[in-house]
Design a protein around this motif. Structure first.
Motif, PDB file in Angstrom:
ATOM      1  N   ARG A 267       0.824  -1.205   0.000  1.00  0.00           N
ATOM      2  CA  ARG A 267       0.000   0.000   0.000  1.00  0.00           C
ATOM      3  C   ARG A 267       0.859   1.256   0.000  1.00  0.00           C
ATOM      4  N   GLY A 268       1.904   1.274   0.830  1.00  0.00           N
ATOM      5  CA  GLY A 268       2.774   2.450   0.873  1.00  0.00           C
ATOM      6  C   GLY A 268       3.467   2.706  -0.452  1.00  0.00           C
ATOM      7  N   ILE A 269       3.931   1.631  -1.101  1.00  0.00           N
ATOM      8  CA  ILE A 269       4.622   1.787  -2.390  1.00  0.00           C
ATOM      9  C   ILE A 269       3.639   2.200  -3.476  1.00  0.00           C
ATOM     10  N   ALA A 367     -13.153 -13.088   0.651  1.00  0.00           N
ATOM     11  CA  ALA A 367     -13.971 -12.377  -0.339  1.00  0.00           C
ATOM     12  C   ALA A 367     -13.163 -11.284  -1.034  1.00  0.00           C
ATOM     13  N   GLU A 368     -12.272 -10.612  -0.285  1.00  0.00           N
ATOM     14  CA  GLU A 368     -11.478  -9.539  -0.876  1.00  0.00           C
ATOM     15  C   GLU A 368     -10.514 -10.053  -1.949  1.00  0.00           C
ATOM     16  N   TRP A 369      -9.982 -11.264  -1.741  1.00  0.00           N
ATOM     17  CA  TRP A 369      -8.928 -11.762  -2.637  1.00  0.00           C
ATOM     18  C   TRP A 369      -9.406 -12.921  -3.501  1.00  0.00           C
ATOM     19  N   ILE A 378      -7.259  -5.146 -12.854  1.00  0.00           N
ATOM     20  CA  ILE A 378      -7.576  -4.283 -11.725  1.00  0.00           C
ATOM     21  C   ILE A 378      -6.710  -3.028 -11.761  1.00  0.00           C
ATOM     22  N   SER A 379      -7.289  -1.913 -11.387  1.00  0.00           N
ATOM     23  CA  SER A 379      -6.561  -0.642 -11.396  1.00  0.00           C
ATOM     24  C   SER A 379      -5.826  -0.444 -10.089  1.00  0.00           C
ATOM     25  N   ALA A 380      -4.892   0.513 -10.098  1.00  0.00           N
ATOM     26  CA  ALA A 380      -4.143   0.819  -8.881  1.00  0.00           C
ATOM     27  C   ALA A 380      -5.075   1.332  -7.787  1.00  0.00           C
ATOM     28  N   HIS A 384      -5.578  -0.410  -4.228  1.00  0.00           N
ATOM     29  CA  HIS A 384      -5.342   0.347  -2.995  1.00  0.00           C
ATOM     30  C   HIS A 384      -6.513   0.166  -2.026  1.00  0.00           C
ATOM     31  N   GLU A 385      -7.729   0.161  -2.543  1.00  0.00           N
ATOM     32  CA  GLU A 385      -8.906  -0.032  -1.692  1.00  0.00           C
ATOM     33  C   GLU A 385      -8.933  -1.443  -1.110  1.00  0.00           C
ATOM     34  N   VAL A 386      -8.565  -2.446  -1.916  1.00  0.00           N
ATOM     35  CA  VAL A 386      -8.496  -3.822  -1.421  1.00  0.00           C
ATOM     36  C   VAL A 386      -7.474  -3.928  -0.293  1.00  0.00           C
ATOM     37  N   LEU A 387      -6.320  -3.285  -0.464  1.00  0.00           N
ATOM     38  CA  LEU A 387      -5.282  -3.321   0.572  1.00  0.00           C
ATOM     39  C   LEU A 387      -5.751  -2.626   1.842  1.00  0.00           C
ATOM     40  N   ASN A 388      -6.472  -1.523   1.696  1.00  0.00           N
ATOM     41  CA  ASN A 388      -7.014  -0.833   2.872  1.00  0.00           C
ATOM     42  C   ASN A 388      -7.948  -1.743   3.666  1.00  0.00           C
TER      43      ASN A 388
END
Length: 577
Positions: A267-269, A367-369, A378-380, A384-388
């Protein structure tokens, strides 16, 4: 022996529910994960009794049913009380001739169980299948048994929102008593998997229900349970914890922390690669190198330019594309999807240890993955939302572990796994980013603090002025920061001091010495010296310290495994005895 955290406990009798061939991967099926390696050797040596004994599955051979009537007359001098299904062993010439002439009304099975052959219903064979099977039967008649096709009764089964017919069989039970057997009332009704299936088997997807008998009067209840209202003796703990359970909890803690580490890292990267105001990718490259190493990839996986046909320098778009591939691929064993699969497998084996709320968190993570047709595109922003959401769910998992698990040895091993994984992750992160001094380290330090969830603490203490020495202090030596390496080592030291057998030993165990040495090394470190740049552009003292700590963390994990999970030292003592 049963491996427990308290040591090896002698086992006298095993109650076997596993098929014979799966009981020992050393002597029987090598691909079995159900049995106990070396069990056959222990049985032959007379070191353990097994009920049902190994090999007793022979009596389930359909071939024996052909000889039951004759055996009963010869051995017992009487006819069978319950007639057997008419059975013919094709190895006898007269039986083979009958089977060849009456195939349409018979069911063919392998002579001995475990051959993986499905029952063959003669009436359902096409002309070509019939000729092929008859040819096989004539070549190897001894390998087949024929039985008359019994008309199975049916029962309604609720499936797909409606009742549907299923063929059923009733399994009854008898108990040996006073030299005889007493038939138990009721039984177990098993149903076929579909309305067209004539094979009733749980292994093939069938279902089952308890079968009760309706009595005319009241039934006298018999129970081995404690009578209602009887006083219960108070206790602490849940008995001796098997090493297998502790091992699974240990790795469950490691995998959960690994998933969170990769998610925070990525997420940070990803945020920096997607930032429209970012003028160059150079500050991100050390973070990508660190992620590649932690993710089990080649160190230059993200930064290698040779795979580009035009050999163009890395751009934020190309790096972003590689990062998205790593996040959602299945090849790397440390990718988020692979790690979450490992978590699910361990959680399933520990289902009696895990609360319903924890299972809800696990379901949310799945469910997320869950892969879909749109995953490769999938877009960045979506990633990012999935990682959050993943980080929030993993934080909920951690909170449930800390606040809901009783502080027994199971919780201790789960937390030790988490501390070892987080300690190795933090050491690797610092080693990959701060050993080689950068001209402008402010962007890199900012990324480190964000990934390590320590940016707010740093900002509150130092008002946002980024310098290497205070960042090192916060992430390496500050025992009040739950994300620092020192915090992990202090927690590990406390855990190993409270492990079983620790209080009874006159000398410190290997894991105790390693944990104490690693913690002392960090406590005695001079942060200013660690941050000092040497003439070759490296922080040599920091490199040496992080290298030693990484080795000691691995050694602690190995020592715990040898002493409490695999009992390597104890088993060697048993073998010598």
């Amino acid at each position: 022996y049963l491996k427990t955290l308290g040591g090896l406990e002698r086992v006298d009798v095993l109650l076997r529910r596993v098929d014979d061939v799966f009981c020992d991967p050393l002597s029987l099926r090598s691909d079995s994960s159900l049995g106990v390696a070396g069990l056959v050797h222990a049985v032959r040596a007379g070191n353990v009794a097994v009920a049902n004994a190994l090999g007793s599955g022979l009596v389930e051979s359909p071939a024996l049913m052909a000889f039951l009537p004759g055996l009963c007359r010869t051995v017992l001098g009487e006819e069978l009380l319950l007639p057997s299904v008419a059975t013919w062993w094709c190895g006898h010439p007269d039986a083979l001739a009958y089977v060849l002439d009456h195939l349409d009304g018979l069911v063919l099975k392998p002579t001995f169980p475990g051959h993986g052959m499905e029952p063959v219903f003669g009436a359902r064979l096409s002309a070509a299948e019939r000729q092929a099977f008859l040819a096989q039967l004539r070549v190897r008649p001894h390998a087949f048994v024929a039985q008359e096709q019994v008309a199975l009764s049916t029962s309604p089964v609720w499936d797909g929102g409606a009742t549907q017919p299923r063929h059923i069989v009733l399994r009854t039970y008898s108990v040996r008593s006073d030299g005889s057997y007493e038939l138990m009332p009721g039984g177990l009704t098993r149903a076929a998997v579909s309305k067209d299936s004539l094979v009733v088997s749980m292994q093939r997807g069938g279902g089952s229900k308890d079968t009760w008998l309706c009595m005319e009067g009241a039934v006298n209840p018999v129970s081995l349970l404690r009578p209602a209202g009887a006083p219960i003796e108070l206790a602490r703990g849940g008995g001796e914890l098997p090493s297998r359970v502790a091992d699974n909890l240990f790795w469950l803690g490691r995998y959960a922390e690994r998933a969170e580490g990769v998610a925070r890292f990525s997420r940070g990267i990803l945020a920096r690669l997607s930032d429209e105001n970012a003028s160059e990718v150079a500050p991100v490259l050390p973070l990508l190198t660190a992620l590649a190493r932690y993710g089990g990839l080649a160190p230059d996986f993200f930064t290698d330019e040779s795979e580009s046909q035009a050999a163009q320098p890395n751009t934020s778009r190309s790096l972003e594309r590689r990062l998205l591939w790593f996040l959602f691929e299945d090849e790397s064993p440390r990718s988020p999807r692979a790690t979450l699969l490992s978590i699910h497998q361990l959680a399933f084996s520990l289902r009696d240890q895990i609360s319903l709320d924890t299972w809800r968190v696990l379901s949310g993570l799945q469910a997320e993955w869950e892969p879909s047709e749109t995953t490769p595109f999938i877009s960045a922003t979506s990633a990012h939302e999935v990682l959050n959401r993943t980080i929030v769910l993993l934080s909920a998992w951690s909170g449930l572990t800390m606040e809901s698990m009783t502080r027994g040895q199971g919780w201790r091993f789960a937390d030790m796994g988490r501390r070892i994984e987080r300690g190795g992750y933090t050491a690797g992160l610092l080693a990959s980013t701060l050993i080689q001094v950068q001209d402008d380290e402010a962007p890199l330090l900012e990324g480190l603090l964000e990934i390590a969830e320590s940016a707010i603490t740093y900002r509150r203490r130092y008002f946002g002025e980024l310098q290497t020495t205070p960042v090192l202090d916060l992430l390496l030596t500050d025992e009040t920061n739950p994300r620092s390496l020192a915090f992990q080592l202090a927690a590990l030291h406390e855990h190993v001091e409270r492990l079983p057998r620790a209080a009874t030993r006159a000398e410190r165990s290997a894991e105790q010495r390693l944990a104490l040495a690693a913690l002392g090394r960090v406590r005695l470190a001079d942060v200013a010296e660690l941050a000092r740049r040497h003439s070759d552009g490296k922080r040599l003292q920091l490199e040496e310290l992080l290298g030693r700590l990484s080795e000691e963390l691995l050694a602690i994990s190995d020592s715990i495994t040898r002493s409490f999970l695999s009992h390597a030292e104890a088993l060697r003592r048993v073998e010598r005895f």
